[in-house]
Design a protein around this motif. Structure first.
Motif, PDB file in Angstrom:
ATOM      1  N   LEU A 115       4.757 -18.288  -4.937  1.00  0.00           N
ATOM      2  CA  LEU A 115       5.083 -17.415  -3.810  1.00  0.00           C
ATOM      3  C   LEU A 115       4.083 -16.278  -3.697  1.00  0.00           C
ATOM      4  CD1 LEU A 115       8.967 -17.184  -4.206  1.00  0.00           C
ATOM      5  CD2 LEU A 115       7.708 -18.532  -2.520  1.00  0.00           C
ATOM      6  N   LEU A 116       3.680 -15.705  -4.827  1.00  0.00           N
ATOM      7  CA  LEU A 116       2.707 -14.614  -4.810  1.00  0.00           C
ATOM      8  C   LEU A 116       1.349 -15.095  -4.322  1.00  0.00           C
ATOM      9  CD1 LEU A 116       3.627 -12.850  -8.154  1.00  0.00           C
ATOM     10  CD2 LEU A 116       3.827 -11.846  -5.879  1.00  0.00           C
ATOM     11  N   LEU A 117       0.912 -16.247  -4.806  1.00  0.00           N
ATOM     12  CA  LEU A 117      -0.412 -16.748  -4.437  1.00  0.00           C
ATOM     13  C   LEU A 117      -0.503 -17.098  -2.954  1.00  0.00           C
ATOM     14  CD1 LEU A 117      -1.246 -18.993  -7.531  1.00  0.00           C
ATOM     15  CD2 LEU A 117      -2.229 -16.773  -6.946  1.00  0.00           C
ATOM     16  N   TYR A 118       0.623 -17.484  -2.360  1.00  0.00           N
ATOM     17  CA  TYR A 118       0.603 -17.850  -0.948  1.00  0.00           C
ATOM     18  C   TYR A 118       0.967 -16.684  -0.039  1.00  0.00           C
ATOM     19  CZ  TYR A 118      -0.580 -22.738  -1.001  1.00  0.00           C
ATOM     20  OH  TYR A 118      -1.264 -23.916  -1.119  1.00  0.00           O
ATOM     21  N   CYS A 119       1.113 -15.507  -0.618  1.00  0.00           N
ATOM     22  CA  CYS A 119       1.407 -14.331   0.212  1.00  0.00           C
ATOM     23  C   CYS A 119       0.544 -13.170  -0.254  1.00  0.00           C
ATOM     24  CB  CYS A 119       2.882 -13.977   0.125  1.00  0.00           C
ATOM     25  SG  CYS A 119       3.379 -12.781   1.390  1.00  0.00           S
ATOM     26  N   PRO A 120      -0.739 -13.162   0.088  1.00  0.00           N
ATOM     27  CA  PRO A 120      -1.631 -12.089  -0.380  1.00  0.00           C
ATOM     28  C   PRO A 120      -1.240 -10.702   0.113  1.00  0.00           C
ATOM     29  CG  PRO A 120      -2.709 -13.435   1.307  1.00  0.00           C
ATOM     30  CD  PRO A 120      -1.443 -14.146   0.918  1.00  0.00           C
ATOM     31  N   ARG A 121      -0.390 -10.620   1.141  1.00  0.00           N
ATOM     32  CA  ARG A 121       0.064  -9.300   1.578  1.00  0.00           C
ATOM     33  C   ARG A 121       0.749  -8.571   0.431  1.00  0.00           C
ATOM     34  NH1 ARG A 121       2.450 -12.315   5.486  1.00  0.00           N
ATOM     35  NH2 ARG A 121       4.515 -11.648   4.766  1.00  0.00           N
ATOM     36  N   TRP A 122       1.661  -9.266  -0.256  1.00  0.00           N
ATOM     37  CA  TRP A 122       2.431  -8.616  -1.313  1.00  0.00           C
ATOM     38  C   TRP A 122       1.703  -8.613  -2.647  1.00  0.00           C
ATOM     39  CZ3 TRP A 122       6.652  -5.738  -0.529  1.00  0.00           C
ATOM     40  CH2 TRP A 122       7.291  -5.838   0.724  1.00  0.00           C
ATOM     41  N   LEU A 123       0.837  -9.582  -2.852  1.00  0.00           N
ATOM     42  CA  LEU A 123       0.107  -9.638  -4.119  1.00  0.00           C
ATOM     43  C   LEU A 123      -1.042  -8.638  -4.143  1.00  0.00           C
ATOM     44  CD1 LEU A 123      -0.330 -11.019  -6.845  1.00  0.00           C
ATOM     45  CD2 LEU A 123      -1.745 -12.713  -5.673  1.00  0.00           C
ATOM     46  N   PHE A 124      -1.761  -8.508  -3.014  1.00  0.00           N
ATOM     47  CA  PHE A 124      -2.967  -7.674  -2.971  1.00  0.00           C
ATOM     48  C   PHE A 124      -2.884  -6.536  -1.945  1.00  0.00           C
ATOM     49  CE2 PHE A 124      -5.024 -11.851  -4.239  1.00  0.00           C
ATOM     50  CZ  PHE A 124      -5.154 -11.504  -5.569  1.00  0.00           C
ATOM     51  N   GLY A 172      -2.602  -2.624  -2.763  1.00  0.00           N
ATOM     52  CA  GLY A 172      -3.919  -2.034  -2.554  1.00  0.00           C
ATOM     53  C   GLY A 172      -3.884  -0.858  -1.598  1.00  0.00           C
ATOM     54  N   LEU A 173      -3.164  -1.013  -0.491  1.00  0.00           N
ATOM     55  CA  LEU A 173      -3.060   0.082   0.472  1.00  0.00           C
ATOM     56  C   LEU A 173      -2.349   1.284  -0.138  1.00  0.00           C
ATOM     57  CD1 LEU A 173      -2.175  -1.779   3.802  1.00  0.00           C
ATOM     58  CD2 LEU A 173      -4.290  -0.556   3.262  1.00  0.00           C
ATOM     59  N   ALA A 174      -1.300   1.026  -0.935  1.00  0.00           N
ATOM     60  CA  ALA A 174      -0.576   2.131  -1.569  1.00  0.00           C
ATOM     61  C   ALA A 174      -1.496   2.901  -2.520  1.00  0.00           C
ATOM     62  CB  ALA A 174       0.641   1.596  -2.322  1.00  0.00           C
ATOM     63  N   LEU A 175      -2.274   2.171  -3.328  1.00  0.00           N
ATOM     64  CA  LEU A 175      -3.197   2.833  -4.250  1.00  0.00           C
ATOM     65  C   LEU A 175      -4.291   3.578  -3.494  1.00  0.00           C
ATOM     66  CD1 LEU A 175      -3.591   0.074  -6.984  1.00  0.00           C
ATOM     67  CD2 LEU A 175      -2.712   2.382  -7.354  1.00  0.00           C
ATOM     68  N   PHE A 176      -4.854   2.921  -2.470  1.00  0.00           N
ATOM     69  CA  PHE A 176      -5.969   3.511  -1.730  1.00  0.00           C
ATOM     70  C   PHE A 176      -5.533   4.793  -1.012  1.00  0.00           C
ATOM     71  CE2 PHE A 176      -8.624   4.042   2.030  1.00  0.00           C
ATOM     72  CZ  PHE A 176      -9.900   3.963   1.479  1.00  0.00           C
ATOM     73  N   LEU A 177      -4.437   4.717  -0.263  1.00  0.00           N
ATOM     74  CA  LEU A 177      -4.001   5.878   0.515  1.00  0.00           C
ATOM     75  C   LEU A 177      -3.479   6.995  -0.392  1.00  0.00           C
ATOM     76  CD1 LEU A 177      -2.234   4.047   3.481  1.00  0.00           C
ATOM     77  CD2 LEU A 177      -4.500   5.114   3.451  1.00  0.00           C
ATOM     78  N   GLY A 178      -2.729   6.618  -1.438  1.00  0.00           N
ATOM     79  CA  GLY A 178      -2.241   7.633  -2.366  1.00  0.00           C
ATOM     80  C   GLY A 178      -3.383   8.314  -3.110  1.00  0.00           C
ATOM     81  N   GLY A 179      -4.350   7.508  -3.560  1.00  0.00           N
ATOM     82  CA  GLY A 179      -5.501   8.075  -4.247  1.00  0.00           C
ATOM     83  C   GLY A 179      -6.350   8.933  -3.338  1.00  0.00           C
ATOM     84  N   LEU A 180      -6.492   8.496  -2.084  1.00  0.00           N
ATOM     85  CA  LEU A 180      -7.278   9.265  -1.120  1.00  0.00           C
ATOM     86  C   LEU A 180      -6.643  10.622  -0.854  1.00  0.00           C
ATOM     87  CD1 LEU A 180      -9.853   8.839   0.627  1.00  0.00           C
ATOM     88  CD2 LEU A 180      -8.326   8.158   2.485  1.00  0.00           C
ATOM     89  N   LEU A 200      -9.616  -8.238  -1.804  1.00  0.00           N
ATOM     90  CA  LEU A 200      -9.116  -9.533  -2.273  1.00  0.00           C
ATOM     91  C   LEU A 200      -8.095 -10.116  -1.299  1.00  0.00           C
ATOM     92  CD1 LEU A 200      -8.734  -8.837  -6.101  1.00  0.00           C
ATOM     93  CD2 LEU A 200     -10.361 -10.388  -5.010  1.00  0.00           C
ATOM     94  N   ALA A 201      -7.249  -9.256  -0.711  1.00  0.00           N
ATOM     95  CA  ALA A 201      -6.289  -9.742   0.281  1.00  0.00           C
ATOM     96  C   ALA A 201      -7.011 -10.347   1.483  1.00  0.00           C
ATOM     97  CB  ALA A 201      -5.382  -8.594   0.735  1.00  0.00           C
ATOM     98  N   LEU A 202      -8.044  -9.666   1.956  1.00  0.00           N
ATOM     99  CA  LEU A 202      -8.801 -10.175   3.106  1.00  0.00           C
ATOM    100  C   LEU A 202      -9.509 -11.479   2.761  1.00  0.00           C
ATOM    101  CD1 LEU A 202     -10.327  -6.802   4.377  1.00  0.00           C
ATOM    102  CD2 LEU A 202      -8.400  -8.068   5.356  1.00  0.00           C
ATOM    103  N   LEU A 203     -10.103 -11.549   1.576  1.00  0.00           N
ATOM    104  CA  LEU A 203     -10.821 -12.765   1.180  1.00  0.00           C
ATOM    105  C   LEU A 203      -9.861 -13.936   0.981  1.00  0.00           C
ATOM    106  CD1 LEU A 203     -13.438 -11.322  -1.337  1.00  0.00           C
ATOM    107  CD2 LEU A 203     -13.901 -12.279   0.937  1.00  0.00           C
ATOM    108  N   THR A 204      -8.679 -13.665   0.414  1.00  0.00           N
ATOM    109  CA  THR A 204      -7.693 -14.723   0.230  1.00  0.00           C
ATOM    110  C   THR A 204      -7.232 -15.269   1.572  1.00  0.00           C
ATOM    111  OG1 THR A 204      -6.939 -13.660  -1.813  1.00  0.00           O
ATOM    112  CG2 THR A 204      -5.501 -15.305  -0.848  1.00  0.00           C
ATOM    113  N   THR A 205      -6.943 -14.366   2.498  1.00  0.00           N
ATOM    114  CA  THR A 205      -6.530 -14.800   3.834  1.00  0.00           C
ATOM    115  C   THR A 205      -7.649 -15.577   4.528  1.00  0.00           C
ATOM    116  OG1 THR A 205      -5.083 -12.877   4.030  1.00  0.00           O
ATOM    117  CG2 THR A 205      -5.693 -13.992   6.079  1.00  0.00           C
ATOM    118  N   TRP A 206      -8.865 -15.090   4.404  1.00  0.00           N
ATOM    119  CA  TRP A 206     -10.017 -15.730   5.024  1.00  0.00           C
ATOM    120  C   TRP A 206     -10.210 -17.142   4.474  1.00  0.00           C
ATOM    121  CZ3 TRP A 206     -12.587 -15.847   9.175  1.00  0.00           C
ATOM    122  CH2 TRP A 206     -13.923 -16.210   9.255  1.00  0.00           C
ATOM    123  N   THR A 207     -10.065 -17.296   3.156  1.00  0.00           N
ATOM    124  CA  THR A 207     -10.190 -18.610   2.537  1.00  0.00           C
ATOM    125  C   THR A 207      -9.105 -19.554   3.038  1.00  0.00           C
ATOM    126  OG1 THR A 207     -11.121 -17.591   0.539  1.00  0.00           O
ATOM    127  CG2 THR A 207     -10.289 -19.838   0.334  1.00  0.00           C
TER     128      THR A 207
END
Length: 395
Positions: A227-236, A240-248, A287-294
């Motif tokens: 389920l995680l591998l087929y849903c990069p939104r929740w895996l990556f 990622g957005l939470a870390l990026f925006l919180g860190g920013l 990684l989320a974008l690349l997974t979706t792109w693949t």
């Protein structure tokens, strides 16, 4: 006339050493076909039984296909390929499911539902039919994760009794050989936009008289991993957005000076961790974008609307320009720090002042470099996939 054109329903049973129950399951299925008037067949996909299950199934009137590759998913995949019915209803050959009451499944399939799931929690679970951990932890948690990830109204993701349009499911390219096949079917059906429904069904204690093939923790993890591998939104993406925006936000606040909350003080040491969160978050989003792109390139998932709308921006050139802009900002910031240092005659540096400027400057250059690498990798993926497609067409 092709037999597939005259048969509406295949009742498919994967089988591995089910000699004690397979004949009774086949009798139930045949009884349903006779009672309902549905034109159909009973098909047993035998996965290497050594207890005479194949002979018993044949004598009971089922068609048997032998599946040398071991695994629940392998047996079901081979059974679907061999099925002659327009619709398929699958269920275990261990008497845990009642094959004599399939009217709700057939009715939903006739109404155009592509995948009809049974729901044991709505239909009833007999005492002793489901282990405590499966009933109160494993199935509810994994079903909740599946609903959250794939936005499908399914209350029992792992019910083994389910019906589907044979052609629709064959078009999904299901590949997993093990128990996670159950999750793969729903995930890919949801991603492909198939119509998914649910009907109540019952679960009884199995009659096999031996331990189940299911392994609680191993198979539970395999389902969750899938389920995680087929849903990069929740895996990556979301982490990622939470870390990026919180860190920013943290970096921006601490760049202006120390910050206190009650008795807790935050300064450049905290700022370093905030910048690290920005960098890690950017990497996870990449990684989320690349997974979706693949997945889009390989045809596993349809092209999402946001990707169609941003066609003009999704290019190697745009990615390089944006990344170089970010790198340049960080480099110019660092260069300004160097000139400040030179203006003091290359004297002793004060870490508290220097690091408050150096940390975000370095973070900008790293994030920019990550963006450039992501752009090149995405372009390489596309080129490789186009080359592979061309080679297949020429072949």
């Amino acid at each position: 006339m092709n037999p597939a054109e005259t048969i509406e329903l295949t009742i498919l049973m994967p089988c591995l050493n089910e000699a004690r129950t397979v004949s009774r399951c086949i009798a139930q299925a045949q009884g349903y076909l006779d009672r309902s008037g549905v034109s159909g067949e009973v098909l047993v996909a035998d996965n290497g039984s050594t207890d005479g299950s194949r002979d018993l199934a044949t004598r009971a009137g089922a068609r048997v296909v032998e599946v040398p590759e071991r695994g629940y998913g392998a047996a079901i995949t081979a059974g679907i390929a061999a099925a002659r019915g327009r619709f398929v209803i699958m269920g275990d050959a261990d008497e845990s499911y009642d094959f004599s009451h399939l009217d709700d499944f057939v009715g939903s399939l006739r109404q155009g539902v592509d995948l009809v799931m049974g729901n044991r929690f709505r239909g009833g679970i007999a005492p002793g039919a489901m282990p405590f951990l499966h009933k109160y932890l494993g199935n509810p948690v994994l079903s909740f994760v599946g609903r959250l990830f794939f936005r499908v109204p399914i209350g029992d993701f792992h019910c083994g009794l389910r019906g589907f349009s044979r052609e629709a499911i064959k078009g999904l390219g299901l590949i997993t050989p093990g128990m996670e096949f159950a999750s793969e079917m729903i995930a890919k059906a949801a991603l492909a936009g198939l119509r998914i429904g649910e009907v109540p069904t019952t679960l009884r204690p199995d009659g096999r008289g031996r331990p189940s093939h299911l392994r609680t923790w191993r198979d539970g993890w395999r389902h969750l991993r899938f389920l995680l591998l087929y849903c990069p939104r929740w895996l990556f993406l979301y982490p990622g957005l939470a870390l990026f925006l919180g860190g920013l936000a943290g970096t921006f606040v601490l760049q202006r000076g120390p910050f206190n909350i009650a008795s807790f003080g935050f300064d450049i040491h905290s700022m370093l961790f905030m910048a690290g969160a920005v960098i890690l978050g950017a990497q996870l989003v990449s990684l989320a974008l690349l997974t979706t792109w693949t997945a889009v390139l390989s045809g596993i998932v349809p092209e999402p609307p946001w990707l169609r709308r941003s066609k003009g921006l999704v290019s190697l050139e745009f990615g390089i320009i944006a990344s170089l802009t970010i790198i340049t900002l960080g480099f110019v910031w660092s260069l300004a720090l160097f000139f400040q240092w030179r203006g003091t005659g290359y004297g002793v540096l004060i870490p508290g002042q220097l690091m408050r400027e150096a940390i975000p400057a370095v973070a900008l250059m790293i994030v920019g470099a990550q963006g450039a690498a992501t752009s090149f990798f995405a372009a390489a993926l596309k080129a490789c996939w186009e080359s592979l497609g061309g080679a297949l067409r020429r072949g």
